[in-house]
Design an enzyme around this catalytic site. Structure first.
Site, mmCIF file in Angstrom:
data_model
loop_
_atom_site.group_PDB
_atom_site.id
_atom_site.type_symbol
_atom_site.label_atom_id
_atom_site.label_comp_id
_atom_site.label_asym_id
_atom_site.label_seq_id
_atom_site.Cartn_x
_atom_site.Cartn_y
_atom_site.Cartn_z
ATOM 1 N N HIS A 1 0.761 -1.221 -0.098
ATOM 2 C CA HIS A 1 -0.121 -0.039 0.079
ATOM 3 C C HIS A 1 0.890 1.111 0.022
ATOM 4 O O HIS A 1 1.682 1.329 0.920
ATOM 5 C CB HIS A 1 -0.806 0.140 1.241
ATOM 6 C CG HIS A 1 -2.163 -1.144 1.054
ATOM 7 N ND1 HIS A 1 -3.158 -0.994 1.917
ATOM 8 C CD2 HIS A 1 -2.213 -1.885 0.280
ATOM 9 C CE1 HIS A 1 -4.016 -1.724 1.689
ATOM 10 N NE2 HIS A 1 -3.689 -2.523 0.529
ATOM 11 N N TYR B 1 -9.729 5.242 7.108
ATOM 12 C CA TYR B 1 -10.128 5.532 8.309
ATOM 13 C C TYR B 1 -11.229 6.651 8.355
ATOM 14 O O TYR B 1 -10.992 7.450 7.755
ATOM 15 C CB TYR B 1 -8.773 6.111 9.125
ATOM 16 C CG TYR B 1 -7.752 5.138 9.287
ATOM 17 C CD1 TYR B 1 -7.358 4.564 10.828
ATOM 18 C CD2 TYR B 1 -6.877 4.771 8.400
ATOM 19 C CE1 TYR B 1 -6.275 3.744 10.994
ATOM 20 C CE2 TYR B 1 -5.895 3.932 8.694
ATOM 21 C CZ TYR B 1 -5.506 3.250 9.772
ATOM 22 O OH TYR B 1 -4.392 2.317 10.015
ATOM 23 N N PRO C 1 -4.693 0.144 18.455
ATOM 24 C CA PRO C 1 -4.510 -0.150 17.211
ATOM 25 C C PRO C 1 -4.510 0.877 15.837
ATOM 26 O O PRO C 1 -4.445 0.498 14.870
ATOM 27 C CB PRO C 1 -5.528 -1.286 16.906
ATOM 28 C CG PRO C 1 -6.713 -1.173 17.865
ATOM 29 C CD PRO C 1 -6.240 -0.430 19.022
ATOM 30 N N LYS D 1 0.519 -0.175 14.958
ATOM 31 C CA LYS D 1 1.943 -0.112 15.533
ATOM 32 C C LYS D 1 2.280 -1.315 16.496
ATOM 33 O O LYS D 1 3.450 -1.459 16.888
ATOM 34 C CB LYS D 1 2.308 1.251 16.291
ATOM 35 C CG LYS D 1 2.175 2.033 15.524
ATOM 36 C CD LYS D 1 3.313 2.294 14.460
ATOM 37 C CE LYS D 1 3.075 3.238 13.363
ATOM 38 N NZ LYS D 1 3.918 2.821 12.247
ATOM 39 N N TYR E 1 3.427 6.504 10.194
ATOM 40 C CA TYR E 1 2.485 5.473 9.764
ATOM 41 C C TYR E 1 3.570 4.442 8.959
ATOM 42 O O TYR E 1 3.238 3.122 9.349
ATOM 43 C CB TYR E 1 1.528 5.921 8.777
ATOM 44 C CG TYR E 1 0.317 4.785 8.835
ATOM 45 C CD1 TYR E 1 -0.951 4.968 9.445
ATOM 46 C CD2 TYR E 1 0.479 3.694 7.746
ATOM 47 C CE1 TYR E 1 -1.873 3.884 9.268
ATOM 48 C CE2 TYR E 1 -0.433 2.715 7.809
ATOM 49 C CZ TYR E 1 -1.617 2.750 8.450
ATOM 50 O OH TYR E 1 -2.555 1.929 8.574
#
Length: 388
Positions: free
Chosen positions: A72, A200, A292, A296, A383
């Protein structure tokens, strides 16, 4: 029985550490409380940082990852009427890979089997002795038989509820914890992913996340009260609520179907310091837990394994310096990643007791993120994973 390093915990962090040390010629043994089937049945995250992918390849288990993993190059954050695409590749030059933790664990076990590494499953009553001295050892029972393993060092990779952290005296360790007032209801379904990247979503109804395991297996989450139970949510109710929390263009294309797994996980941030005591070294959930939201958990365990494997390999080559600084080195990254997970959680979830001020601050945060390349870069850097 004697081995150079005893690894307590047969999850991905313990197994990865075992393989890395064995490839360096270090004699290790893994001790796990549960059965292998139980370990492999755990449903966990599947967003892997580049550093973890590199470690898996180094350990000799990168083949399936490279052929079946989904790379991704970005993610979508949709909240407060805004939709922001975070382009990891453009902003940082790096990516993440979607590959389920269950598959990571399966690959690690397969390689340990191939190399005939010793692994004791169903080890009951595990205890650590003499970790603050020069002759540590671990005892346990298995199938009614008692075992003692003498060793040079012990790696505690046995999770939040394991024995390793509790072995460090209470007056030596300091624990920091923040418990969030909600949990994540997650379902696994044999449906195509909502989008080619993770989505998200934050709304006045609560947080939602649309993730995936592969092209035909999706993982979706909803923020729910801690008082909810999985059985309180029918599949129909879950899908209906998820649609309401997504932007219309995503809600209209959502594919639904029967859930094949459903669970609720509470959220907490937790860090225990130090991550070493004598000849005992903690790694992964034994030392820290993150919500979550920032993906991580497994990746932080991997960075611990990176630092600890290098330190032990250097020790057996005659240099103890990295072992002495392991805790401080690992914790520096742990705190930064925990900050990121905390900030993502604050930005996207509803906090019922904090009123309209937080809601407006979240709106301002998303608005700033949408218009600032610097803010997008900072999010992307965290990220995809800070450097080891």
């Amino acid at each position: 029985m004697r081995h150079q390093v005893v690894i307590i915990g047969g999850g991905p962090s313990g197994l990865l550490l075992a393989l890395l040390l064995r490839r360096a010629g270090i004699d290790v043994v893994v001790v796990e409380q549960r059965t292998r089937d139980y370990v492999l049945a755990r449903i966990r995250a599947g967003v892997l940082e580049q550093g973890l992918c590199d470690l898996l390849r180094e350990a000799g288990v990168g083949k399936r990852l490279d052929t079946e993993g989904f790379v991704h190059e970005g993610t979508v954050i949709a909240a407060h009427g805004r939709k922001v695409h975070i382009d990891f590749k453009t902003l940082t030059g790096s990516t993440v890979t979607i590959y389920g933790q269950t598959e990571v664990t399966r690959d690690l076990y397969a390689e340990l089997d191939r190399t005939e590494a010793p692994v004791f499953h169903e080890a009951e009553g595990v205890e650590i002795h003499g970790a603050d001295g020069d002759a540590p050892y671990v005892t346990f029972t298995r199938n009614g038989q008692g075992y003692r393993i003498d060793c040079d060092y012990i790696a505690g990779c046995d999770g939040f509820h394991g024995v390793s952290r509790r072995t460090i005296p209470e007056d030596t360790r300091r624990e920091y914890e923040h418990v969030y007032p909600f949990g994540w209801l997650g379902i696994l379904s044999e449906t195509k992913p909502l989008y080619h990247e993770l989505v998200y979503a934050g709304s006045k109804r609560g947080f939602a996340l649309c993730s995936m395991r592969n092209a035909h297996l999706s993982r979706h989450y909803l923020q729910v009260p801690l008082t909810d139970r999985p059985q309180d949510w029918s599949d129909e109710a879950f899908w209906d609520e998820l649609r309401k929390r997504l932007p219309p263009e995503f809600a209209d294309t959502l594919e639904t179907g029967p859930s094949i797994e459903k669970s609720i996980a509470p959220l907490r941030s937790f860090i225990s310091e130090p991550m070493s005591w004598g000849r005992l070294y903690l790694a992964g959930d034994a030392a820290h837990i993150v919500p979550p939201t920032g993906a991580k958990g497994l990746n932080l365990a991997a960075s611990d394994v990176y630092y600890l494997s290098r330190a032990l390999i250097a020790r057996y080559a005659g240099d103890e310096g990295l072992l002495k600084t392991y805790s401080a080195t690992a914790l520096a990254r742990v705190w930064k990643a925990s900050r990121f997970s905390w900030s993502m959680t604050r930005m996207l979830h509803n906090f019922p007791d904090e009123g309209d001020f937080l809601d407006r601050m979240q709106e301002a945060e998303i608005d700033y993120l949408a218009g600032s390349k610097a803010a997008q870069t900072a999010l992307a850097e965290n990220y995809v994973g800070l450097p080891y």
